[in-house]
Design a protein around this motif. Structure first.
Motif, PDB file in Angstrom:
ATOM      1  N   GLY A 131       0.822  -1.202   0.000  1.00  0.00           N
ATOM      2  CA  GLY A 131       0.000   0.000   0.000  1.00  0.00           C
ATOM      3  C   GLY A 131       0.855   1.252   0.000  1.00  0.00           C
ATOM      4  O   GLY A 131       1.866   1.339  -0.700  1.00  0.00           O
ATOM      5  N   SER A 132       0.468   2.219   0.814  1.00  0.00           N
ATOM      6  CA  SER A 132       1.157   3.502   0.888  1.00  0.00           C
ATOM      7  C   SER A 132       1.967   3.606   2.174  1.00  0.00           C
ATOM      8  O   SER A 132       1.785   2.814   3.100  1.00  0.00           O
ATOM      9  CB  SER A 132       0.141   4.648   0.818  1.00  0.00           C
ATOM     10  OG  SER A 132      -0.576   4.613  -0.403  1.00  0.00           O
ATOM     11  N   VAL A 133       2.854   4.601   2.236  1.00  0.00           N
ATOM     12  CA  VAL A 133       3.673   4.834   3.425  1.00  0.00           C
ATOM     13  C   VAL A 133       3.476   6.267   3.900  1.00  0.00           C
ATOM     14  O   VAL A 133       3.121   7.153   3.130  1.00  0.00           O
ATOM     15  CB  VAL A 133       5.171   4.571   3.166  1.00  0.00           C
ATOM     16  CG1 VAL A 133       5.403   3.129   2.734  1.00  0.00           C
ATOM     17  CG2 VAL A 133       5.726   5.536   2.119  1.00  0.00           C
ATOM     18  N   GLY A 134       3.729   6.484   5.194  1.00  0.00           N
ATOM     19  CA  GLY A 134       3.559   7.803   5.775  1.00  0.00           C
ATOM     20  C   GLY A 134       4.749   8.717   5.531  1.00  0.00           C
ATOM     21  O   GLY A 134       5.720   8.364   4.852  1.00  0.00           O
ATOM     22  N   SER A 135       4.665   9.894   6.094  1.00  0.00           N
ATOM     23  CA  SER A 135       5.709  10.911   5.914  1.00  0.00           C
ATOM     24  C   SER A 135       7.042  10.471   6.519  1.00  0.00           C
ATOM     25  O   SER A 135       7.093   9.654   7.429  1.00  0.00           O
ATOM     26  CB  SER A 135       5.269  12.225   6.555  1.00  0.00           C
ATOM     27  OG  SER A 135       4.116  12.722   5.922  1.00  0.00           O
ATOM     28  N   LEU A 146      13.618   0.189  -0.826  1.00  0.00           N
ATOM     29  CA  LEU A 146      12.235   0.306  -0.376  1.00  0.00           C
ATOM     30  C   LEU A 146      11.349   0.398  -1.600  1.00  0.00           C
ATOM     31  O   LEU A 146      11.501   1.318  -2.418  1.00  0.00           O
ATOM     32  CB  LEU A 146      12.060   1.543   0.509  1.00  0.00           C
ATOM     33  CG  LEU A 146      10.619   1.944   0.862  1.00  0.00           C
ATOM     34  CD1 LEU A 146       9.906   0.835   1.619  1.00  0.00           C
ATOM     35  CD2 LEU A 146      10.615   3.241   1.679  1.00  0.00           C
ATOM     36  N   VAL A 147      10.430  -0.567  -1.742  1.00  0.00           N
ATOM     37  CA  VAL A 147       9.484  -0.581  -2.853  1.00  0.00           C
ATOM     38  C   VAL A 147       8.109  -0.204  -2.302  1.00  0.00           C
ATOM     39  O   VAL A 147       7.608  -0.857  -1.382  1.00  0.00           O
ATOM     40  CB  VAL A 147       9.432  -1.963  -3.523  1.00  0.00           C
ATOM     41  CG1 VAL A 147       8.379  -1.986  -4.629  1.00  0.00           C
ATOM     42  CG2 VAL A 147      10.792  -2.332  -4.097  1.00  0.00           C
ATOM     43  N   ILE A 148       7.510   0.838  -2.867  1.00  0.00           N
ATOM     44  CA  ILE A 148       6.211   1.334  -2.415  1.00  0.00           C
ATOM     45  C   ILE A 148       5.226   1.177  -3.571  1.00  0.00           C
ATOM     46  O   ILE A 148       5.365   1.825  -4.612  1.00  0.00           O
ATOM     47  CB  ILE A 148       6.297   2.811  -1.998  1.00  0.00           C
ATOM     48  CG1 ILE A 148       7.379   3.006  -0.933  1.00  0.00           C
ATOM     49  CG2 ILE A 148       4.942   3.308  -1.502  1.00  0.00           C
ATOM     50  CD1 ILE A 148       7.810   4.464  -0.764  1.00  0.00           C
ATOM     51  N   CYS A 149       4.222   0.341  -3.384  1.00  0.00           N
ATOM     52  CA  CYS A 149       3.262   0.086  -4.453  1.00  0.00           C
ATOM     53  C   CYS A 149       2.136   1.117  -4.482  1.00  0.00           C
ATOM     54  O   CYS A 149       1.371   1.172  -5.456  1.00  0.00           O
ATOM     55  CB  CYS A 149       2.676  -1.315  -4.314  1.00  0.00           C
ATOM     56  SG  CYS A 149       3.925  -2.622  -4.424  1.00  0.00           S
ATOM     57  N   GLY A 150       2.016   1.917  -3.441  1.00  0.00           N
ATOM     58  CA  GLY A 150       1.014   2.974  -3.387  1.00  0.00           C
ATOM     59  C   GLY A 150       1.658   4.344  -3.428  1.00  0.00           C
ATOM     60  O   GLY A 150       2.559   4.601  -4.223  1.00  0.00           O
ATOM     61  N   ASP A 151       1.217   5.223  -2.528  1.00  0.00           N
ATOM     62  CA  ASP A 151       1.711   6.592  -2.462  1.00  0.00           C
ATOM     63  C   ASP A 151       2.569   6.788  -1.216  1.00  0.00           C
ATOM     64  O   ASP A 151       2.707   5.890  -0.389  1.00  0.00           O
ATOM     65  CB  ASP A 151       0.531   7.574  -2.428  1.00  0.00           C
ATOM     66  CG  ASP A 151      -0.352   7.473  -3.658  1.00  0.00           C
ATOM     67  OD1 ASP A 151       0.195   7.333  -4.771  1.00  0.00           O
ATOM     68  OD2 ASP A 151      -1.591   7.529  -3.512  1.00  0.00           O
ATOM     69  N   ALA A 152       3.140   7.991  -1.081  1.00  0.00           N
ATOM     70  CA  ALA A 152       3.953   8.331   0.094  1.00  0.00           C
ATOM     71  C   ALA A 152       3.569   9.716   0.586  1.00  0.00           C
ATOM     72  O   ALA A 152       3.115  10.563  -0.191  1.00  0.00           O
ATOM     73  CB  ALA A 152       5.432   8.275  -0.248  1.00  0.00           C
ATOM     74  N   GLY A 153       3.775   9.943   1.878  1.00  0.00           N
ATOM     75  CA  GLY A 153       3.503  11.248   2.466  1.00  0.00           C
ATOM     76  C   GLY A 153       4.634  12.229   2.190  1.00  0.00           C
ATOM     77  O   GLY A 153       5.396  12.092   1.226  1.00  0.00           O
ATOM     78  N   ASP A 154       4.761  13.209   3.068  1.00  0.00           N
ATOM     79  CA  ASP A 154       5.774  14.251   2.891  1.00  0.00           C
ATOM     80  C   ASP A 154       7.187  13.719   3.113  1.00  0.00           C
ATOM     81  O   ASP A 154       7.411  12.758   3.847  1.00  0.00           O
ATOM     82  CB  ASP A 154       5.528  15.388   3.894  1.00  0.00           C
ATOM     83  CG  ASP A 154       4.445  16.347   3.423  1.00  0.00           C
ATOM     84  OD1 ASP A 154       4.481  16.754   2.248  1.00  0.00           O
ATOM     85  OD2 ASP A 154       3.557  16.666   4.233  1.00  0.00           O
ATOM     86  N   ALA A 155       8.146  14.401   2.475  1.00  0.00           N
ATOM     87  CA  ALA A 155       9.584  14.236   2.747  1.00  0.00           C
ATOM     88  C   ALA A 155      10.064  12.806   2.555  1.00  0.00           C
ATOM     89  O   ALA A 155      10.875  12.303   3.328  1.00  0.00           O
ATOM     90  CB  ALA A 155       9.919  14.726   4.154  1.00  0.00           C
ATOM     91  N   ASN A 170       2.398   8.299  -6.093  1.00  0.00           N
ATOM     92  CA  ASN A 170       2.962   9.641  -5.979  1.00  0.00           C
ATOM     93  C   ASN A 170       3.390   9.918  -4.546  1.00  0.00           C
ATOM     94  O   ASN A 170       2.806   9.397  -3.601  1.00  0.00           O
ATOM     95  CB  ASN A 170       1.927  10.686  -6.411  1.00  0.00           C
ATOM     96  CG  ASN A 170       1.493  10.507  -7.846  1.00  0.00           C
ATOM     97  OD1 ASN A 170       2.318  10.500  -8.749  1.00  0.00           O
ATOM     98  ND2 ASN A 170       0.198  10.347  -8.071  1.00  0.00           N
ATOM     99  N   SER A 171       4.409  10.761  -4.421  1.00  0.00           N
ATOM    100  CA  SER A 171       4.835  11.229  -3.110  1.00  0.00           C
ATOM    101  C   SER A 171       4.379  12.670  -2.936  1.00  0.00           C
ATOM    102  O   SER A 171       4.511  13.482  -3.860  1.00  0.00           O
ATOM    103  CB  SER A 171       6.356  11.143  -2.969  1.00  0.00           C
ATOM    104  OG  SER A 171       6.772  11.670  -1.733  1.00  0.00           O
ATOM    105  N   LYS A 172       3.856  12.967  -1.741  1.00  0.00           N
ATOM    106  CA  LYS A 172       3.407  14.332  -1.491  1.00  0.00           C
ATOM    107  C   LYS A 172       4.561  15.310  -1.661  1.00  0.00           C
ATOM    108  O   LYS A 172       4.381  16.429  -2.159  1.00  0.00           O
ATOM    109  CB  LYS A 172       2.802  14.419  -0.092  1.00  0.00           C
ATOM    110  CG  LYS A 172       2.025  15.682   0.165  1.00  0.00           C
ATOM    111  CD  LYS A 172       1.246  15.610   1.477  1.00  0.00           C
ATOM    112  CE  LYS A 172       0.438  16.869   1.711  1.00  0.00           C
ATOM    113  NZ  LYS A 172      -0.287  16.811   3.009  1.00  0.00           N
TER     114      LYS A 172
END
Length: 227
Positions: A131-135, A146-155, A170-172
């Motif tokens: 899924g997604s990861v936090g900031s 690190l493989v992220i199949c969803g989105d990412a937060g800030d920074a 997308n990453s914020k």
């Protein structure tokens, strides 16, 4: 070999962990039931055994893992697989903050989302998040992937060193010194292999690569702390 089952509603976790450390041989399969969010389940294991946790785990499940293959059928609290050296930790649900922090080796798979600071100070391990990861995920990540199949937060990737990040969504925002780079055939191959190990079906060519600009490797007194 017969699978061993420990019920945490009947057997104290301290005793279960002691048995896992001292009395369980290589190749043994173990099931832990009724975890009820207990902290420090199956920490510091040093033998190649299979451990399945049926339910939700608390803080630091599978921390300091070495050789063991640990599956959590629910979600995991803060610091799952923290400082892992080798082996595999697979979370079928979601993971809270600091998943895989400082992992030196091994593979952490999170099928759902991960919270803040996933892969912080990563030192060589691999993490795949379905899924997604936090900031502030991968903050000061030094080595590993690190493989992220969803989105990412800030920074995302703030103050990266030599770790490489791959994101499908997308990453914020990107953190200081992180940048998008072109994907090469080696990147597609690496993402494909990690996704296969995680049991996740995504097209590696849908991912983008993020790595360090290396401008923070040496302090610049004239930058006025602006990077």
């Amino acid at each position: 070999m017969e699978r061993l089952t420990f019920d945490l509603a009947q057997t104290p976790l301290r005793e279960v962990n002691r048995l896992l450390h001292r009395d369980i041989g290589a190749g043994q399969a173990v099931t832990i039931t009724n975890p009820d969010g207990a902290h420090n389940i199956a920490v510091g294991l040093t033998v190649p055994i299979d451990v399945e946790v049926i339910g939700h785990a608390g803080y630091y499940a599978g921390g300091m893992n070495k050789h063991a293959r640990i599956t959590i059928t629910g979600s995991a609290g803060t610091g799952v697989a923290e400082n892992m050296m080798s082996g595999k930790v697979h979370v079928k649900g979601f993971a809270s903050n600091g998943a895989g922090a400082s992992a030196h080796g091994g593979l952490l798979v999170i099928e759902g989302d991960a919270g803040l600071r996933c892969g912080i100070s990563l030192k060589g391990g691999d993490i795949v998040v379905g899924g997604s990861v936090g900031s502030f995920s991968a903050f000061m990540a030094q080595a590993g992937r690190l493989v992220i199949c969803g989105d990412a937060g800030d920074a995302l990737g703030d103050s990266l060193y030599e770790a490489v990040l791959y994101i499908k969504g997308n990453s914020k925002s990107l953190g200081a010194d992180a940048q998008f780079e072109p994907m090469g055939e080696d990147d597609y191959r690496a993402v494909g292999e990690l996704l296969a190990q995680a049991g996740l079906a995504h097209d590696p060519r849908a991912f983008k690569r993020i790595a360090s600009q290396r401008s923070l490797y040496h302090w610049n007194a004239d930058a006025n702390q602006e990077y």
